[in-house]
Design a protein around this motif. Structure first.
Motif, PDB file in Angstrom:
ATOM      1  N   TYR A   1      -6.486  -2.083 -12.622  1.00  0.00           N
ATOM      2  CA  TYR A   1      -7.112  -1.955 -11.376  1.00  0.00           C
ATOM      3  C   TYR A   1      -7.384  -0.607 -10.598  1.00  0.00           C
ATOM      4  O   TYR A   1      -7.462  -0.472  -9.693  1.00  0.00           O
ATOM      5  CB  TYR A   1      -6.162  -2.789 -10.553  1.00  0.00           C
ATOM      6  N   ALA A   2      -8.004   0.163 -11.763  1.00  0.00           N
ATOM      7  CA  ALA A   2      -7.902   1.555 -11.340  1.00  0.00           C
ATOM      8  C   ALA A   2      -8.984   1.846 -10.149  1.00  0.00           C
ATOM      9  O   ALA A   2      -8.717   2.826  -9.435  1.00  0.00           O
ATOM     10  CB  ALA A   2      -8.038   2.574 -12.536  1.00  0.00           C
TER      11      ALA A   2
ATOM     12  N   GLY B   1       0.903  -1.232   0.110  1.00  0.00           N
ATOM     13  CA  GLY B   1      -0.028   0.030   0.131  1.00  0.00           C
ATOM     14  C   GLY B   1       0.851   1.299  -0.015  1.00  0.00           C
ATOM     15  O   GLY B   1       0.386   2.424  -0.381  1.00  0.00           O
ATOM     16  N   LYS B   2       1.997   1.007   0.348  1.00  0.00           N
ATOM     17  CA  LYS B   2       2.849   2.141   0.301  1.00  0.00           C
ATOM     18  C   LYS B   2       3.551   2.687  -1.012  1.00  0.00           C
ATOM     19  O   LYS B   2       3.607   3.846  -1.076  1.00  0.00           O
ATOM     20  CB  LYS B   2       4.283   2.069   1.175  1.00  0.00           C
ATOM     21  N   PHE B   3       3.350   1.877  -1.862  1.00  0.00           N
ATOM     22  CA  PHE B   3       3.642   2.284  -3.508  1.00  0.00           C
ATOM     23  C   PHE B   3       2.634   1.772  -4.229  1.00  0.00           C
ATOM     24  O   PHE B   3       2.549   1.443  -5.247  1.00  0.00           O
ATOM     25  CB  PHE B   3       5.059   1.662  -3.702  1.00  0.00           C
ATOM     26  N   PHE B   4       1.315   1.833  -3.783  1.00  0.00           N
ATOM     27  CA  PHE B   4      -0.036   1.571  -4.514  1.00  0.00           C
ATOM     28  C   PHE B   4      -0.055   2.298  -5.789  1.00  0.00           C
ATOM     29  O   PHE B   4      -1.036   2.117  -6.683  1.00  0.00           O
ATOM     30  CB  PHE B   4      -1.089   1.470  -3.489  1.00  0.00           C
ATOM     31  N   GLU B   5       0.251   3.782  -5.983  1.00  0.00           N
ATOM     32  CA  GLU B   5       0.019   4.565  -6.982  1.00  0.00           C
ATOM     33  C   GLU B   5       0.770   3.877  -8.088  1.00  0.00           C
ATOM     34  O   GLU B   5       0.267   4.075  -9.459  1.00  0.00           O
ATOM     35  CB  GLU B   5       0.550   5.580  -6.858  1.00  0.00           C
ATOM     36  N   TYR B   6       1.638   2.812  -8.058  1.00  0.00           N
ATOM     37  CA  TYR B   6       2.124   2.052  -9.409  1.00  0.00           C
ATOM     38  C   TYR B   6       1.168   1.017  -9.708  1.00  0.00           C
ATOM     39  O   TYR B   6       1.749   0.194 -10.773  1.00  0.00           O
ATOM     40  CB  TYR B   6       3.485   1.416  -8.723  1.00  0.00           C
TER      41      TYR B   6
ATOM     42  N   SER C   1      -0.641  -7.433  -5.288  1.00  0.00           N
ATOM     43  CA  SER C   1       0.567  -7.187  -4.468  1.00  0.00           C
ATOM     44  C   SER C   1       1.692  -7.831  -5.202  1.00  0.00           C
ATOM     45  O   SER C   1       2.850  -7.529  -5.104  1.00  0.00           O
ATOM     46  CB  SER C   1       0.211  -7.370  -3.058  1.00  0.00           C
ATOM     47  N   LYS C   2       1.267  -9.051  -5.480  1.00  0.00           N
ATOM     48  CA  LYS C   2       2.326 -10.030  -6.448  1.00  0.00           C
ATOM     49  C   LYS C   2       2.924  -9.316  -7.346  1.00  0.00           C
ATOM     50  O   LYS C   2       4.255  -9.218  -7.504  1.00  0.00           O
ATOM     51  CB  LYS C   2       1.766 -11.180  -6.642  1.00  0.00           C
ATOM     52  N   GLU C   3       2.175  -8.340  -8.247  1.00  0.00           N
ATOM     53  CA  GLU C   3       2.566  -8.006  -9.249  1.00  0.00           C
ATOM     54  C   GLU C   3       3.524  -6.756  -9.092  1.00  0.00           C
ATOM     55  O   GLU C   3       4.674  -6.459  -9.498  1.00  0.00           O
ATOM     56  CB  GLU C   3       1.503  -7.405 -10.239  1.00  0.00           C
ATOM     57  N   LEU C   4       2.896  -5.876  -7.744  1.00  0.00           N
ATOM     58  CA  LEU C   4       3.764  -4.912  -7.274  1.00  0.00           C
ATOM     59  C   LEU C   4       5.358  -5.052  -6.812  1.00  0.00           C
ATOM     60  O   LEU C   4       6.179  -4.570  -7.098  1.00  0.00           O
ATOM     61  CB  LEU C   4       2.749  -3.988  -6.508  1.00  0.00           C
ATOM     62  N   ILE C   5       5.115  -6.285  -6.152  1.00  0.00           N
ATOM     63  CA  ILE C   5       6.499  -6.767  -5.598  1.00  0.00           C
ATOM     64  C   ILE C   5       7.207  -7.245  -6.631  1.00  0.00           C
ATOM     65  O   ILE C   5       8.610  -6.830  -6.497  1.00  0.00           O
ATOM     66  CB  ILE C   5       6.362  -7.908  -4.554  1.00  0.00           C
ATOM     67  N   LEU C   6       7.018  -7.718  -7.577  1.00  0.00           N
ATOM     68  CA  LEU C   6       7.945  -8.252  -8.664  1.00  0.00           C
ATOM     69  C   LEU C   6       8.272  -7.125  -9.539  1.00  0.00           C
ATOM     70  O   LEU C   6       9.427  -6.996  -9.984  1.00  0.00           O
ATOM     71  CB  LEU C   6       6.985  -9.156  -9.792  1.00  0.00           C
TER      72      LEU C   6
END
Length: 236
Positions: free
Chosen positions: A108-109, A98-103, A159-164
């Protein structure tokens, strides 16, 4: 249970399985201990480590863990439709992502923009976005049409996509959380306590308690690497 190593191994495995059922975050515990048992067997048995592994019945250690993991995942699957050790994983991991959820991509807008709105409110309130998801939960469910369990799974996938895509941002968040844990934070507002004497007494008690816990945490963090070093050098 001293003189019955097989019983000790099974009992230890049961403790690891119970720890997993108590809190899914302890998922790592049994595999790590199992790896250490194998390493210990290799160091003490040399080239004959595998026959020794079978003879000492070390493999029995992992059995209770596997029963707990797959058994509870099956229960969750039958009950909620999510075959996982926890149906809360998505809600937990977003405390980091959630800290970098803007990415989050435009795909998933709806989820991204709703979460960011609530994150902004949370940051204004206390400077920390943790637990924002519980403020945003109802609106996210309404916007997506997903039920409680499906939304958790969707947040996990995002979240998996964001982490990768942003592994260093995730690693930084985990490090911040790890450091914050040892600093013994408290989330409260003592000004909400209207009785002045009670308020000041609770603040004093908490300050003493926090200082005590920080000292104990410091001792623990110093002892662990020393004991690991001492054990390895003694074995060698």
């Amino acid at each position: 249970l001293g003189r019955h190593p097989t019983v000790n191994i099974i009992a230890s495995g049961i403790v690891g399985g119970l720890a997993l059922l108590t809190r899914p975050a302890f998922l790592f515990l049994s595999p790590v201990v199992f790896a250490l048992l194998i390493l210990n067997n290799v160091m003490t048995s040399g080239k004959n480590w595998f026959p020794s592994l079978l003879q000492n019945k070390v493999l029995l250690y992992i059995l209770p863990f596997l029963i707990a993991f797959f058994g509870w995942s099956w229960v969750n699957g039958q009950t909620t439709g999510v075959y996982s050790i926890s149906t809360m994983t998505g809600y937990n991991i977003i405390n980091h992502t959630g800290k970098f959820f803007e990415y989050v991509p435009d795909e998933y807008a709806e989820i991204r923009d709703t979460y960011l709105d609530y994150r902004e409110i949370r940051l204004r309130e206390n400077g920390n976005q943790s637990m924002t998801i519980w403020r945003a939960l109802d609106e996210l469910r309404s916007a997506t049409g997903l039920n409680y369990f499906s939304l958790s799974q969707k947040l996990m996938d995002i979240s998996k996509e964001l982490i990768l895509q942003h592994p260093w941002l995730y690693a930084r968040s985990v490090l911040d959380a790890w450091i914050g844990f040892w600093k013994v934070p408290i989330y409260w507002d003592p000004t909400q306590i209207s009785i002045g004497l009670l308020q000041s007494s609770l603040v004093f008690v908490w300050n003493v308690e926090r200082l005590t816990q920080i000292v104990l945490n410091g001792v623990f963090l110093l002892c662990v690497p020393y004991l690991v070093y001492w054990t390895i050098t003694r074995r060698l």
